[in-house]
Write a protein that holds these residues in place. Structure first.
Motif, short mmCIF file in Angstrom:
data_model
loop_
_atom_site.label_atom_id
_atom_site.label_comp_id
_atom_site.label_asym_id
_atom_site.label_seq_id
_atom_site.Cartn_x
_atom_site.Cartn_y
_atom_site.Cartn_z
N THR A 34 36.29 38.91 36.80
CA THR A 34 35.38 40.05 36.89
C THR A 34 34.54 40.12 35.63
O THR A 34 34.75 39.35 34.68
CB THR A 34 36.16 41.37 37.07
N ASP A 35 33.61 41.06 35.59
CA ASP A 35 32.76 41.20 34.41
C ASP A 35 33.56 41.63 33.18
O ASP A 35 33.25 41.23 32.06
CB ASP A 35 31.64 42.22 34.68
N LYS A 36 34.59 42.42 33.40
CA LYS A 36 35.35 42.96 32.28
C LYS A 36 36.44 42.01 31.79
O LYS A 36 36.73 41.96 30.58
CB LYS A 36 35.97 44.30 32.66
N ALA A 37 37.07 41.29 32.72
CA ALA A 37 38.19 40.43 32.32
C ALA A 37 38.42 39.37 33.39
O ALA A 37 37.92 39.46 34.51
CB ALA A 37 39.46 41.26 32.10
N MET A 38 39.19 38.36 33.02
CA MET A 38 39.59 37.32 33.96
C MET A 38 41.02 36.93 33.67
O MET A 38 41.53 37.14 32.56
CB MET A 38 38.66 36.11 33.85
N ALA A 39 41.67 36.37 34.69
CA ALA A 39 43.08 36.00 34.52
C ALA A 39 43.42 34.81 35.40
O ALA A 39 42.86 34.64 36.49
CB ALA A 39 43.98 37.18 34.87
N ASP A 40 44.32 33.99 34.88
CA ASP A 40 44.92 32.90 35.65
C ASP A 40 46.39 33.24 35.83
O ASP A 40 47.13 33.39 34.85
CB ASP A 40 44.79 31.56 34.92
N LEU A 41 46.81 33.37 37.10
CA LEU A 41 48.20 33.70 37.40
C LEU A 41 48.86 32.50 38.07
O LEU A 41 48.36 31.98 39.08
CB LEU A 41 48.26 34.92 38.33
N SER A 42 49.98 32.06 37.51
CA SER A 42 50.78 30.98 38.11
C SER A 42 52.18 31.50 38.34
O SER A 42 52.80 32.07 37.43
CB SER A 42 50.83 29.75 37.19
N GLY A 52 35.56 38.68 30.40
CA GLY A 52 34.75 38.16 31.49
C GLY A 52 33.82 37.05 31.09
O GLY A 52 33.37 36.26 31.95
N ASP A 53 33.53 36.91 29.79
CA ASP A 53 32.67 35.82 29.32
C ASP A 53 33.48 34.74 28.60
O ASP A 53 32.97 34.07 27.69
CB ASP A 53 31.55 36.36 28.41
N VAL A 85 42.21 47.76 32.67
CA VAL A 85 41.48 46.88 33.60
C VAL A 85 42.47 46.37 34.65
O VAL A 85 43.55 45.89 34.31
CB VAL A 85 40.84 45.69 32.86
N LYS A 86 42.07 46.51 35.91
CA LYS A 86 42.92 46.04 37.02
C LYS A 86 42.23 44.88 37.75
O LYS A 86 41.10 45.02 38.20
CB LYS A 86 43.22 47.18 37.99
#
Length: 541
Positions: A442-450, A468-469, A531-532
């Protein structure tokens, strides 16, 4: 005179052993590493998912590194778009989405080549807006049994050339001289194997690309077949078969050298590709394949010329039998030890012998090998000594039993060729243990979930978060929330810990059922900002 002959044979055997060890050392030092039979472990969009809009990217993740062969997207109107713009990142394939995707059901069809030389294919179905009415578009055809039969026949013919032909040439040049009984059969087996290398390469290309037999004349097919690791097997096998043929018409010294090189070529060819040679640890499994193949070639190659010489009561039959019976115990022990090692690596657990196609084929092969060993024991303890002493009845019976052994070896080779179509249990276990993975941006944050392993039961979740960037995100708290409304499972909340390696981890988590779960990552950036990130993740049963 007999003592001199035995001394010469012993010196020749010593020289052969020295060359054998040298070739094996060169092989271990120079052969490239390979990885296991690849399996799809994750896809984005997920298989069966319904998206509100066209995806921004397509992603396929595999259990091992692969090389893409065919990537295509079948649209709801059944038009096909070839996907030729992609990036390969280790085990992940990022594919550019073609513009203007329509609403309805799409099929992402993929075909890749594993490092062991075997092609793997499949499809991922996803919908945009809503699923299409009626049957989804068809991406892949059913199993092409005519192609599979041709692959099996070519591989069996190649095995006949390598084991009966090359092994027979070695026997004639090192153990049977001056007898030449069986030379015509050996030459025929060598020619059969040499001819089989040609269609085998083309059939490999057809299978890799998922094309029918009618496409065999395409240049792309042959280039693809040669570009796989099986291409190296074909080249080495052809060289070994040619050396075996030349050894039948050369002088004594040259013929022995050529037949020895050809025998080593059997091991090199089979260790260059295939399930067994691709297993880990490479430093152990590839030499094991090499030794196992050499042992089979030495044993199988001796059967026909020895049996024919004994049946004809040729003058050199008894000395050849004596030399063979003295040499075979050590080679047989090495062959069996290497075979047991490879079986343990491939099968891993006894239950896989019945639970997998690979294991069932192995059981058939073991039954045939057990019958072979029983005949070999009968030969050695009941017939060999009388035959060496010139007993005519024992010699005739030994020749008949050797004929039965030859048929059993042929059945073993045909059975082993079936393994071409059965991934080993170790590869299936590796795929089963692969993590489930999603990327949320997303613009606010990103995540990789394994989530490892990506199936039902105790798991560990690993989370990598960024802005997000793609900048660093130093969160105060991270919480993983998993829910499965379709299964009636309300949200399962677990706080993540930060062990110090830059990731957040959730231990002691148990996933009770498989299927599509909703994963939400709550990131507490500060006391005033939460942030969700939410996405679905597929958990295997």
């Amino acid at each position: 005179m007999a003592g001199q002959n035995f001394s010469s044979a012993r010196r020749a055997a010593s020289h052969a052993a020295a060359v054998f060890v040298f070739l094996l050392a060169v092989f271990v030092g120079t052969i490239g590493s390979a990885l296991a039979h690849a399996s799809l472990t994750n896809a984005a969009p997920a298989d069966g998912s319904v998206l509100p809009a066209a995806p921004s990217a397509l992603m396929l993740s595999f259990s091992e590194p692969v090389s893409p062969l065919v990537l295509k997207l079948v649209n709801p109107d059944r038009s096909v778009v070839v996907l030729d713009r992609y990036a390969l990142r280790d085990t992940t394939l990022d594919i550019e989405v073609p513009p203007g995707l329509a609403t309805g059901t799409h099929v992402l069809s993929w075909r890749v080549i594993s490092e062991d030389g075997h092609p793997v294919g499949g499809s991922v179905v996803f919908s945009i807006g809503a699923p299409s009415r009626g049957a989804p578009p068809v991406a892949d055809a059913v199993t092409d049994w005519s192609l599979r039969t041709a692959i099996w026949a070519a591989r069996t013919a190649l095995y006949v050339g390598l084991f009966f032909g090359v092994g027979g040439a070695f026997f004639l040049n090192w153990l049977a001289r001056p007898s030449r009984h069986g030379a015509r059969f050996i030459a025929g087996a060598l020619l059969l194997g040499l001819i089989a290398t040609i269609p085998a390469l083309g059939l490999q290309g057809l299978d890799a690309l998922g094309l029918p037999l009618g496409s065999i004349m395409s240049g792309t097919v042959w280039r693809t077949g040669y570009g796989t690791s099986y291409g190296a097997t074909i080249v080495i096998a052809a060289a070994a078969l040619l050396a075996g043929l030349l050894s039948l018409i050369s002088g004594l010294f040259i013929s022995r050298a050529l037949s020895l090189i050809a025998l080593a070529g059997i091991g090199l060819a089979l260790a260059a590709s295939g399930h067994a040679s691709a297993a880990h640890p490479q430093w152990l499994t590839r030499p094991a394949v090499f030794v196992h193949a050499i042992g089979i070639g030495f044993w199988a190659g001796a059967l026909v010329p020895l049996g024919l010489a004994l049946a004809a009561r040729a003058p050199g039959a008894e000395p050849a039998l004596r030399r063979f019976s003295r040499a075979i115990p050590l080679l047989l022990a090495l062959m069996v030890a290497a075979g047991i090692l490879l079986a343990i690596v491939q099968v891993e657990t006894p239950s896989a012998l019945l639970a997998t196609a690979y294991g069932r084929v192995l059981l058939v092969k073991l039954a045939l090998v057990a019958a072979l060993f029983a005949l070999a024991a009968y030969n050695r303890w009941r017939l060999t000594t009388p035959a060496e002493q010139g007993n005519a009845d024992a010699t005739r019976r030994l020749a008949r039993v050797i004929a039965i052994e030859t048929l059993l070896v042929l059945a073993v080779l045909g059975t082993a060729a079936v393994w071409r179509f059965t991934p080993p249990p170790r590869a299936l276990a590796l795929a089963a243990a692969a993590p489930a993975h999603i990327h949320i941006h997303t613009d606010k944050a990103m995540a990789d979930l394994s989530i490892t392993p990506g199936h039902v039961g105790p798991v560990t979740a690993s989370i990598v978060i960024m802005t997000g960037d793609f900048g660093p995100l130093d969160a105060k708290e991270v919480t993983l929330v998993l829910s499965n409304p379709e299964a009636g499972i309300e949200p399962i909340r677990r706080p993540a810990i930060k062990p110090g390696d830059g990731t957040w981890r959730v231990d002691g988590l148990t996933i009770p059922v498989g299927g599509r779960w909703t994963a939400r990552i709550d990131i507490l950036v500060s006391d005033f900002e939460l942030v969700k990130l939410e996405e679905t993740i597929d958990i295997r049963p």
